[in-house]
Design a protein around this motif. Structure first.
Motif, PDB file in Angstrom:
ATOM      1  N   TYR A  66     -31.185 147.821  61.280  1.00  0.00           N
ATOM      2  CA  TYR A  66     -32.537 147.279  61.103  1.00  0.00           C
ATOM      3  C   TYR A  66     -33.618 148.349  61.253  1.00  0.00           C
ATOM      4  O   TYR A  66     -34.772 148.029  61.443  1.00  0.00           O
ATOM      5  CB  TYR A  66     -32.793 146.136  62.092  1.00  0.00           C
ATOM      6  N   ARG A  67     -33.277 149.638  61.224  1.00  0.00           N
ATOM      7  CA  ARG A  67     -34.307 150.679  61.381  1.00  0.00           C
ATOM      8  C   ARG A  67     -34.474 151.413  60.056  1.00  0.00           C
ATOM      9  O   ARG A  67     -33.514 151.617  59.337  1.00  0.00           O
ATOM     10  CB  ARG A  67     -33.932 151.707  62.477  1.00  0.00           C
ATOM     11  N   THR A  73     -39.172 146.441  58.493  1.00  0.00           N
ATOM     12  CA  THR A  73     -39.381 147.792  59.020  1.00  0.00           C
ATOM     13  C   THR A  73     -40.098 148.638  57.973  1.00  0.00           C
ATOM     14  O   THR A  73     -40.387 148.167  56.876  1.00  0.00           O
ATOM     15  CB  THR A  73     -38.028 148.449  59.382  1.00  0.00           C
ATOM     16  N   ASP A  74     -40.377 149.907  58.320  1.00  0.00           N
ATOM     17  CA  ASP A  74     -41.100 150.809  57.426  1.00  0.00           C
ATOM     18  C   ASP A  74     -42.434 150.161  57.027  1.00  0.00           C
ATOM     19  O   ASP A  74     -42.730 149.954  55.841  1.00  0.00           O
ATOM     20  CB  ASP A  74     -40.220 151.141  56.207  1.00  0.00           C
ATOM     21  N   ASP A  81     -40.932 151.809  67.283  1.00  0.00           N
ATOM     22  CA  ASP A  81     -39.843 150.942  67.720  1.00  0.00           C
ATOM     23  C   ASP A  81     -40.335 149.817  68.636  1.00  0.00           C
ATOM     24  O   ASP A  81     -39.708 149.488  69.649  1.00  0.00           O
ATOM     25  CB  ASP A  81     -38.751 151.759  68.427  1.00  0.00           C
ATOM     26  N   ILE A 111     -40.958 145.450  63.017  1.00  0.00           N
ATOM     27  CA  ILE A 111     -40.741 146.569  63.945  1.00  0.00           C
ATOM     28  C   ILE A 111     -41.523 147.764  63.434  1.00  0.00           C
ATOM     29  O   ILE A 111     -41.342 148.200  62.286  1.00  0.00           O
ATOM     30  CB  ILE A 111     -39.237 146.914  64.055  1.00  0.00           C
ATOM     31  N   ASN A 112     -42.426 148.304  64.265  1.00  0.00           N
ATOM     32  CA  ASN A 112     -43.264 149.420  63.817  1.00  0.00           C
ATOM     33  C   ASN A 112     -42.586 150.782  64.052  1.00  0.00           C
ATOM     34  O   ASN A 112     -41.440 150.840  64.537  1.00  0.00           O
ATOM     35  CB  ASN A 112     -44.663 149.335  64.465  1.00  0.00           C
TER      36      ASN A 112
END
Lengths: 185, 185
Positions: B184-185, B127-128, B55, B51-52
């Motif tokens: 998940y962010r 993520t990240d 989002d 996930i960029n």
């Protein structure tokens, strides 16, 4: 980028249930490669999440030979020659849990690793059950477990639940319950 | 009902990637049966939903040889000897989409039909992300597609999305988004 061209296919191995195929490919950039794929004979498999009148999932617990342990999951089986997936789903319900279903709704047809396998499963949800036992080909009687639909979260944590098709169906049922409780009831 | 006893196993077929094994079993009721199982060499496979910062899911579109069509899905690949699944996930991200990830969270390890296969995939959400390209073993460059996390429902209807592992991850991401957007962010 256009699709690779299949130069030839060959049977690398053939057993009673499986075939391993070699596929020689030419890609549009000029490169060639040989892929291997596992094919299961027949028309695929059905898996059926049965929900009874008490809003419980009717699960089975069955020996999983390749991993030498028991697995908890839904009714499933191979589609017999001449059967539609729906007829197969209804037959497997009668053989494995002793219920027919007046309502069998298709969720989706899934693949697993389509680069390497032709394994496909038709996923269903069955409701409006009625008792009817049919004789199957089980080697030992299947253990049956009822589990409240409202408690799917704890089933997702069950150590004997690992098959991604079962997990996908459980998440789909939860999503449906959140969005529209009528769809699968 | 006690677990069946494995009487013997044999290699029915062996190719570069796969082995088909025969398993002779004695069940506790005295009946015997021979099962077949497909085994893939190695330590399994990873699949990573990246996930960029916008989002969006970073997807790839890749030729699926066994079904002679293209499939849209997540970064995936075999775990190399000596790698942990997490290291493998990070390497595959760099090879297939040109990103490393500062955060790689395990979703779960899944099986597929554990009675018949040892196929296992470790599922992750990354993520990240930060740009970093590593050279992989792709025969042709992978087509990359970005897809808003908020629009997973339409991705679930995409005709080139069929792999049950991808579908399970998409449903899991939707569930997490509904329950706890932070996870998940």
């Amino acid at each position: 980028m256009s699709k690779p061209r299949i130069l030839s296919t060959s049977v690398l191995a053939q057993t009673r249930l499986f075939q391993i195929q070699g596929i020689d490919l030419a890609f549009s950039n000029g490169r060639t490669a040989t892929f291997e794929s596992v094919r299961m004979q027949g028309d695929g498999v059905v898996m059926v999440a049965a929900i009874n009148a008490q809003d419980e999932l009717v699960l089975i617990r069955e020996y999983a030979a390749c991993q030498d342990r028991y697995e908890v999951g839904f009714v499933k089986g191979k589609i017999d020659p001449g059967e539609t997936p729906e007829i197969s789903a209804d037959r497997e319900l009668k053989e494995e849990i002793g219920f027919g279903a007046r309502c069998i709704q298709k969720v989706r047809k899934i693949s697993y690793s389509p680069a390497y396998t032709n394994l496909e499963t038709h996923l269903y949800v069955a409701t409006d059950l009625y008792p009817e036992q049919a004789e199957g080909d089980e080697i030992e009687p299947l253990e049956q477990m009822n589990w409240p639909v409202a408690d799917i979260d704890s089933l997702l944590d069950h150590p004997e639940v690992s098959d991604v098709r079962v997990i996908m169906l459980l998440l789909e049922l939860q999503k449906t319950a959140l969005k529209d409780t009528a769809k699968y009831r």
